[in-house]
Design an enzyme around this catalytic site. Structure first.
Site, PDB file in Angstrom:
ATOM      1  N   ARG A   1       0.812  -1.198   0.000  1.00 31.03           N
ATOM      2  CA  ARG A   1       0.000   0.000   0.000  1.00 31.03           C
ATOM      3  C   ARG A   1       0.852   1.257   0.000  1.00 31.03           C
ATOM      4  O   ARG A   1       1.731   1.428   0.823  1.00 31.03           O
ATOM      5  CB  ARG A   1      -0.896   0.021   1.222  1.00 31.03           C
TER       6      ARG A   1
ATOM      7  N   ARG B   1      -3.897   5.615  -4.115  1.00 34.25           N
ATOM      8  CA  ARG B   1      -3.487   4.480  -3.274  1.00 34.25           C
ATOM      9  C   ARG B   1      -3.567   3.166  -4.048  1.00 34.25           C
ATOM     10  O   ARG B   1      -4.380   3.013  -4.957  1.00 34.25           O
ATOM     11  CB  ARG B   1      -4.342   4.430  -2.007  1.00 34.25           C
TER      12      ARG B   1
ATOM     13  N   ASP C   1      -7.198   0.037  -0.825  1.00 33.28           N
ATOM     14  CA  ASP C   1      -7.912   0.452   0.381  1.00 33.28           C
ATOM     15  C   ASP C   1      -8.926  -0.636   0.692  1.00 33.28           C
ATOM     16  O   ASP C   1      -9.696  -1.021  -0.203  1.00 33.28           O
ATOM     17  CB  ASP C   1      -8.700   1.721   0.031  1.00 33.28           C
TER      18      ASP C   1
ATOM     19  N   ASP D   1     -11.928  -1.183   3.369  1.00 36.81           N
ATOM     20  CA  ASP D   1     -12.700  -0.544   4.445  1.00 36.81           C
ATOM     21  C   ASP D   1     -13.734  -1.521   4.985  1.00 36.81           C
ATOM     22  O   ASP D   1     -14.508  -2.105   4.213  1.00 36.81           O
ATOM     23  CB  ASP D   1     -13.428   0.695   3.916  1.00 36.81           C
TER      24      ASP D   1
HETATM   25  N1  ROI Z   1     -12.554   7.983  -4.526  1.00 46.48           N
HETATM   26  C1  ROI Z   1     -13.074   6.937  -5.190  1.00 46.48           C
HETATM   27  N2  ROI Z   1     -13.754   7.169  -6.334  1.00 46.48           N
HETATM   28  N3  ROI Z   1     -12.946   5.658  -4.756  1.00 46.48           N
HETATM   29  C2  ROI Z   1     -12.278   5.373  -3.600  1.00 46.48           C
HETATM   30  O1  ROI Z   1     -12.180   4.193  -3.220  1.00 46.48           O
HETATM   31  C3  ROI Z   1     -11.727   6.444  -2.867  1.00 46.48           C
HETATM   32  N4  ROI Z   1     -11.053   6.230  -1.701  1.00 46.48           N
HETATM   33  C4  ROI Z   1     -10.597   7.221  -0.975  1.00 46.48           C
HETATM   34  C5  ROI Z   1     -10.721   8.654  -1.394  1.00 46.48           C
HETATM   35  C6  ROI Z   1      -9.356   9.282  -1.483  1.00 46.48           C
HETATM   36  C7  ROI Z   1     -11.575   9.388  -0.363  1.00 46.48           C
HETATM   37  N5  ROI Z   1     -11.368   8.801  -2.682  1.00 46.48           N
HETATM   38  C8  ROI Z   1     -11.877   7.752  -3.356  1.00 46.48           C
HETATM   39  O2  ROI Z   1     -10.013   6.961   0.171  1.00 46.48           O
END
Ligand code: ROI
Length: 161
Positions: free
Chosen positions: A84, A93, A96, A98
């Site tokens: 990452r 990134r 991610d 979540d």
């Molecule tokens: N924007 C999009 N479209 N998809 C994401 O997964 C995503 N993840 C984030 C931030 C930077 C807020 N923007 C994102 O963490």
């Protein structure tokens, strides 16, 4: 006892769709867990600074006997394993992961807020979640269907499973 955990996946660096595929393989290998399903992969415009590549997003559902914080540790370990890179706040990134929902639990811990704080505002979370669980009711009693945007659907980029 096992719980259903919904996990948001997002990437916009280093072949994003491949990052999601790899993450799904790692999720499928987690202890005390079974990967039940993953949504389509969706292309989405970045939320945050616009001078970064578009994202690929998806949501997976895991049946797990892990406790929420153990699952969070496991998700962070997968992010680390996939090298990452997070270059700036709300920036690009490689991966991610979540923890969006954990059964119908509501958690407000220093390391973990469930449901995820951004869940209701993010089309790139709501749409894949809705694809998997159109009848879902959030822990606060709100039906997911009431939150899903009707007009601007995101483009699907691949069928993962
Ligand atoms: N924007 C999009 N479209 N998809 C994401 O997964 C995503 N993840 C984030 C931030 C930077 C807020 N923007 C994102 O963490």
């Amino acid at each position: 006892m096992s719980s259903l955990a919904f996990i948001g996946l997002g990437a916009n660096l280093d072949a994003p769709a491949r990052q999601l595929w790899q993450a799904l393989h790692h999720l499928a290998a987690l202890p005390q867990s079974r990967l039940l399903q993953c949504s389509s992969f969706y292309a989405s415009k970045p939320m945050g600074p616009q001078d970064q590549p578009d994202y690929v997003n998806a949501v997976a559902v895991l049946e797990t006997g892990l406790e929420p914080l153990a699952l969070l540790d496991a998700l962070q370990a997968i992010e680390e394993r996939q090298g990452r890179v997070r270059q700036r706040r709300w920036g690009e990134r490689t991966l991610d992961l979540d923890l969006l929902l954990f059964g119908d639990q509501r958690l407000d811990l220093p390391r973990l807020q469930v449901p995820h704080y951004g869940l209701k505002d993010r089309d790139f979370v709501l749409l894949p979640l809705w694809e998997l669980a159109p009848e879902l009711v959030l822990p606060d009693g709100q039906p997911l269907a009431a939150l899903v945007p009707e007009a601007e659907a995101l483009a699907k980029v691949a069928e993962p499973l």
